[in-house]
Design an enzyme around this catalytic site. Sequence first.
Site, mmCIF file in Angstrom:
data_model
loop_
_atom_site.group_PDB
_atom_site.id
_atom_site.type_symbol
_atom_site.label_atom_id
_atom_site.label_comp_id
_atom_site.label_asym_id
_atom_site.label_seq_id
_atom_site.Cartn_x
_atom_site.Cartn_y
_atom_site.Cartn_z
ATOM 1 N N CYS A 178 0.845 -1.186 0.000
ATOM 2 C CA CYS A 178 0.000 0.000 0.000
ATOM 3 C C CYS A 178 0.891 1.251 0.000
ATOM 4 O O CYS A 178 1.954 1.240 -0.584
ATOM 5 C CB CYS A 178 -0.884 -0.074 1.236
ATOM 6 N N ARG A 179 0.435 2.305 0.673
ATOM 7 C CA ARG A 179 1.147 3.582 0.640
ATOM 8 C C ARG A 179 2.369 3.651 1.544
ATOM 9 O O ARG A 179 3.251 4.463 1.325
ATOM 10 C CB ARG A 179 0.205 4.710 1.090
#
Lengths: 223, 223
Positions: A178-179
């Site tokens: 993810c981020r």
Amino acid sequence: MSTTGFKQQLFQQFARVAKAMGHGSRLELLEFLAQGERSVDQLAKVSGLSVANTSQHLRLLLQAGLVTNRKAGQKVYYRLSGEDVVGLLASLRQVAERHLSDVSRLINDYLSVKDELQPVPATELLEMAREGIVTVLDVRPPEEYAAGHLPGAVNIPLAELEAHLDQLPEDQAVVAYCRGPHCVLAFDAVEQLRQKGFNARRLDGGLPEWRLEGLPVEQGIRS
Amino acid sequence: MSTTGFKQQLFQQFARVAKAMGHGSRLELLEFLAQGERSVDQLAKVSGLSVANTSQHLRLLLQAGLVTNRKAGQKVYYRLSGEDVVGLLASLRQVAERHLSDVSRLINDYLSVKDELQPVPATELLEMAREGIVTVLDVRPPEEYAAGHLPGAVNIPLAELEAHLDQLPEDQAVVAYCRGPHCVLAFDAVEQLRQKGFNARRLDGGLPEWRLEGLPVEQGIRS
DNA sequence: CTTGTATTCAATTACTTCATTGAATACTTG
DNA sequence: CAAGTATTCAATGAAGTAATTGAATACAAG
């Protein structure tokens, strides 16, 4: 200028950068920008701040040298000034995790309960991916995926995961990312996948940390 | 707790650490502590702040997890929480230098005029020192030298340099170092030594940066 | 036990920061 | 050219920060 005066001015300048990071919303904006350049309006939407407030925070980040911007028609696009800003954010996060009990407790109570397993180191994932024995899953929104993603990564935003399980081979391990290291989407994805019988793990870090290690990044929408 | 709530709390915690570094005086205190543990009184003296003000800043740094403390009689000694804090400070400094024109101008106008030569990388200095072809000069105060210094370094505080030139072999290069990459003392030392005909250079970074690279550090007063 | 030393705390004042609100500015579209 | 969109600016009020000052606390020495 005296030595003392010089030193004080220098430290004051360094403090400007630190101060710019001294607000949760600005750190969040920086994390969004670490995925790729965004407009003010996009950042306001994804962060939940008003446009005026977002603009104010961005101006402060700009003045501190943490971001740069460019105009395209009526839109203003912001981006991180450089990879070194990602390094600074990573360093800040690591210090906080290590020395603030509130932080380790927050992470433990909210994230570790979802996934107690150690995340997969980036270089290890690269090796596994090259051997073709793993499916790399990007659970970020499509525009962040398009801006940059791990080579060969499949993009299935978390909200659509259940409807697209057929895109994931059942006989292979899945590593989701993810981020960043504390992005809940990757934790939730792994949780869901395990419930469905998949052998799922998380990547150690997100796309920005991967890039910071000098590892290859693809761009654009997957064919 | 919702995902949004968790993320906001996490960023807020990270922001606490950044905010603690968001004041020039606290950054200076951290640089002093990077040389070794100090008492409140010592830090007040070396920084020029009042004792009460120093204590307040230290309390904030303590709450942010950047420092720890211990009591010894009536004195309270503070130290950095870990080497990762040195890494964070280095990262902050690098981002400021690279992206804030005010910083590069300040450094250029004040420091580069004193020494335009590239500083000597740490690993290069270690090699030269092992070959015995360089004299390593520590220009910090004796208590900072005692807390930790480069192997084989000679300690001559800047104010005493002119009176102790005889301690430096004239047929060898001299590499001076101080508290960090922008410590004026090292620049002044090099300037003075060159005026006296010495082949003098600066180390790239100070004792904390050297230690961060995993290089050996000695302790105590030189025999 | 009193005095001295080192440090921290609390209150105060002045300044800065932050979110909001409405206006201003710049660009696009019809 | 007017209306719409995107962004920034300025003012405001509330909250937070920073240095100072004097008091409080803890420890040491005589």
